[in-house]
Design a protein around this motif. Sequence first.
Motif, PDB file in Angstrom:
ATOM      1  N   GLU A  17       8.892  -3.937   9.815  1.00  8.18           N
ATOM      2  CA  GLU A  17       8.541  -2.583  10.269  1.00  8.18           C
ATOM      3  C   GLU A  17       8.474  -1.569   9.127  1.00  8.18           C
ATOM      4  OE1 GLU A  17      10.302   0.820  13.315  1.00  8.18           O
ATOM      5  OE2 GLU A  17      11.074  -1.228  13.403  1.00  8.18           O
ATOM      6  N   HIS A  18       9.414  -1.645   8.193  1.00  7.75           N
ATOM      7  CA  HIS A  18       9.515  -0.607   7.162  1.00  7.75           C
ATOM      8  C   HIS A  18       9.192  -1.100   5.740  1.00  7.75           C
ATOM      9  CE1 HIS A  18      11.324   1.965  10.158  1.00  7.75           C
ATOM     10  NE2 HIS A  18      12.239   1.037  10.412  1.00  7.75           N
ATOM     11  N   GLY A  19       9.084  -2.405   5.565  1.00  2.00           N
ATOM     12  CA  GLY A  19       8.871  -2.974   4.233  1.00  2.00           C
ATOM     13  C   GLY A  19       7.654  -2.450   3.494  1.00  2.00           C
ATOM     14  N   PRO A  20       6.464  -2.464   4.127  1.00  2.00           N
ATOM     15  CA  PRO A  20       5.277  -1.981   3.395  1.00  2.00           C
ATOM     16  C   PRO A  20       5.364  -0.512   2.966  1.00  2.00           C
ATOM     17  CG  PRO A  20       4.619  -3.285   5.289  1.00  2.00           C
ATOM     18  CD  PRO A  20       6.093  -3.088   5.397  1.00  2.00           C
ATOM     19  N   ALA A  21       5.858   0.348   3.843  1.00  2.00           N
ATOM     20  CA  ALA A  21       5.987   1.770   3.488  1.00  2.00           C
ATOM     21  C   ALA A  21       7.040   1.963   2.395  1.00  2.00           C
ATOM     22  CB  ALA A  21       6.359   2.579   4.721  1.00  2.00           C
ATOM     23  N   LEU A  22       8.120   1.208   2.500  1.00  2.00           N
ATOM     24  CA  LEU A  22       9.175   1.300   1.503  1.00  2.00           C
ATOM     25  C   LEU A  22       8.680   0.804   0.142  1.00  2.00           C
ATOM     26  CD1 LEU A  22      12.132   2.057   1.084  1.00  2.00           C
ATOM     27  CD2 LEU A  22      12.760  -0.261   1.777  1.00  2.00           C
ATOM     28  N   PHE A  23       7.881  -0.254   0.159  1.00  2.00           N
ATOM     29  CA  PHE A  23       7.325  -0.774  -1.096  1.00  2.00           C
ATOM     30  C   PHE A  23       6.398   0.256  -1.743  1.00  2.00           C
ATOM     31  CE2 PHE A  23       4.038  -3.156  -3.440  1.00  2.00           C
ATOM     32  CZ  PHE A  23       4.847  -3.697  -4.428  1.00  2.00           C
ATOM     33  N   ARG A  24       5.532   0.899  -0.956  1.00  2.00           N
ATOM     34  CA  ARG A  24       4.643   1.933  -1.516  1.00  2.00           C
ATOM     35  C   ARG A  24       5.447   3.095  -2.093  1.00  2.00           C
ATOM     36  NH1 ARG A  24       1.819   0.497   3.087  1.00  2.00           N
ATOM     37  NH2 ARG A  24       2.606   2.294   4.250  1.00  2.00           N
ATOM     38  N   PHE A  25       6.510   3.467  -1.398  1.00  2.00           N
ATOM     39  CA  PHE A  25       7.388   4.538  -1.876  1.00  2.00           C
ATOM     40  C   PHE A  25       8.009   4.155  -3.225  1.00  2.00           C
ATOM     41  CE2 PHE A  25      11.808   6.241  -1.867  1.00  2.00           C
ATOM     42  CZ  PHE A  25      11.510   7.588  -2.032  1.00  2.00           C
ATOM     43  N   LEU A  26       8.520   2.941  -3.310  1.00  2.00           N
ATOM     44  CA  LEU A  26       9.145   2.470  -4.553  1.00  2.00           C
ATOM     45  C   LEU A  26       8.129   2.287  -5.675  1.00  2.00           C
ATOM     46  CD1 LEU A  26      11.710  -0.015  -3.030  1.00  2.00           C
ATOM     47  CD2 LEU A  26      12.234   2.073  -4.310  1.00  2.00           C
ATOM     48  N   LEU A  27       6.926   1.911  -5.315  1.00  2.00           N
ATOM     49  CA  LEU A  27       5.862   1.781  -6.304  1.00  2.00           C
ATOM     50  C   LEU A  27       5.592   3.130  -6.974  1.00  2.00           C
ATOM     51  CD1 LEU A  27       4.255  -0.660  -7.226  1.00  2.00           C
ATOM     52  CD2 LEU A  27       2.475  -0.040  -5.612  1.00  2.00           C
ATOM     53  N   GLY A  28       5.639   4.187  -6.198  1.00  2.00           N
ATOM     54  CA  GLY A  28       5.480   5.531  -6.762  1.00  2.00           C
ATOM     55  C   GLY A  28       6.643   5.919  -7.648  1.00  2.00           C
ATOM     56  N   LEU A  29       7.857   5.548  -7.241  1.00  2.00           N
ATOM     57  CA  LEU A  29       9.036   5.885  -8.040  1.00  2.00           C
ATOM     58  C   LEU A  29       9.098   5.109  -9.349  1.00  2.00           C
ATOM     59  CD1 LEU A  29      11.871   6.128  -5.344  1.00  2.00           C
ATOM     60  CD2 LEU A  29      10.683   7.998  -6.501  1.00  2.00           C
ATOM     61  N   THR A  30       8.487   3.939  -9.381  1.00  2.00           N
ATOM     62  CA  THR A  30       8.507   3.106 -10.591  1.00  2.00           C
ATOM     63  C   THR A  30       7.226   3.244 -11.407  1.00  2.00           C
ATOM     64  OG1 THR A  30       7.685   1.197  -9.369  1.00  2.00           O
ATOM     65  CG2 THR A  30      10.080   1.403  -9.590  1.00  2.00           C
ATOM     66  N   PHE A  31       6.429   4.244 -11.092  1.00  2.00           N
ATOM     67  CA  PHE A  31       5.183   4.522 -11.815  1.00  2.00           C
ATOM     68  C   PHE A  31       4.243   3.324 -11.821  1.00  2.00           C
ATOM     69  CE2 PHE A  31       8.505   7.190 -13.704  1.00  2.00           C
ATOM     70  CZ  PHE A  31       8.005   8.431 -13.371  1.00  2.00           C
ATOM     71  N   GLY A  32       4.164   2.644 -10.673  1.00  2.00           N
ATOM     72  CA  GLY A  32       3.220   1.546 -10.505  1.00  2.00           C
ATOM     73  C   GLY A  32       3.717   0.194 -10.994  1.00  2.00           C
ATOM     74  N   ASP A  33       4.956   0.083 -11.377  1.00  2.00           N
ATOM     75  CA  ASP A  33       5.514  -1.192 -11.840  1.00  2.00           C
ATOM     76  C   ASP A  33       5.872  -2.038 -10.619  1.00  2.00           C
ATOM     77  OD1 ASP A  33       6.919  -3.322 -12.935  1.00  2.00           O
ATOM     78  OD2 ASP A  33       8.032  -2.071 -14.355  1.00  2.00           O
ATOM     79  N   ARG A  34       5.000  -2.982 -10.292  1.00  2.00           N
ATOM     80  CA  ARG A  34       5.175  -3.795  -9.088  1.00  2.00           C
ATOM     81  C   ARG A  34       6.454  -4.625  -9.132  1.00  2.00           C
ATOM     82  NH1 ARG A  34       1.041  -4.073  -5.617  1.00  2.00           N
ATOM     83  NH2 ARG A  34       1.735  -6.065  -4.781  1.00  2.00           N
ATOM     84  N   GLN A  35       6.777  -5.174 -10.275  1.00  2.00           N
ATOM     85  CA  GLN A  35       7.970  -6.018 -10.394  1.00  2.00           C
ATOM     86  C   GLN A  35       9.232  -5.226 -10.094  1.00  2.00           C
ATOM     87  OE1 GLN A  35       8.019  -9.383 -11.003  1.00  2.00           O
ATOM     88  NE2 GLN A  35      10.182  -9.223 -10.513  1.00  2.00           N
ATOM     89  N   ARG A  36       9.332  -4.044 -10.680  1.00  2.00           N
ATOM     90  CA  ARG A  36      10.518  -3.208 -10.425  1.00  2.00           C
ATOM     91  C   ARG A  36      10.557  -2.757  -8.972  1.00  2.00           C
ATOM     92  NH1 ARG A  36      10.368   0.047 -15.892  1.00  2.00           N
ATOM     93  NH2 ARG A  36      11.588  -1.365 -17.154  1.00  2.00           N
TER      94      ARG A  36
END
Length: 189
Positions: A17-36
């Motif tokens: 339910e929340h994984g994809p939105a949370l991943f996009r949020f974290l992607l923004g916080l990590t400046f696009g670093d998918r691994q982090r």
Amino acid sequence: MTTTTTDERALADLQREHGPALFRFLLGLTFGDRQRAEDLLQETLVRAWQHPEAFDAPYASMRPWLFTVARRLAIDARRSRQARPVEVGDVVLETAAEEEDSAEATVSALDVREAVRALGPEHRAVLVHMYFRGLSVGETAQALGIPPGTVKSRSYYALRRLSRSLPGYSSSSSPSSSASSDAACATST
């Protein structure tokens, strides 16, 4: 001591339910670093698994709790990376200059001084002007009152003789560059 953890099915539903939105949020916080971002997402879900009481909170959704945990984890990860010294790659190490041993440098300077003293006065004067004082061929010719072709010829033969009299030194550390200031002192003494 027993610890209670979140039911696997509830955790799978939470991720779906929340994984994809949370991943996009974290992607923004990590400046696009998918691994982090993936690592932080996984750590956030581990925290949800470790804290089943969060599921019993009076919230209509777990999303605010998840986003808060994820943001705090991202901040902590960034702070810990900034606290550590910057990692040095192999390329930087290969290009870093090695410190020369001062005793070795002194011995080299003495060898160069001796070799320069052994040159004839005409050849020594050309080297001193060109390599130790930094004059161009034209400036050296004018200072010595000789044609530029003679300056070139004398410098060529002087360097050639130096390379023969200093056989233990590699061509990468030429006598003119390795101890130029020391050799300049030798000519003044």
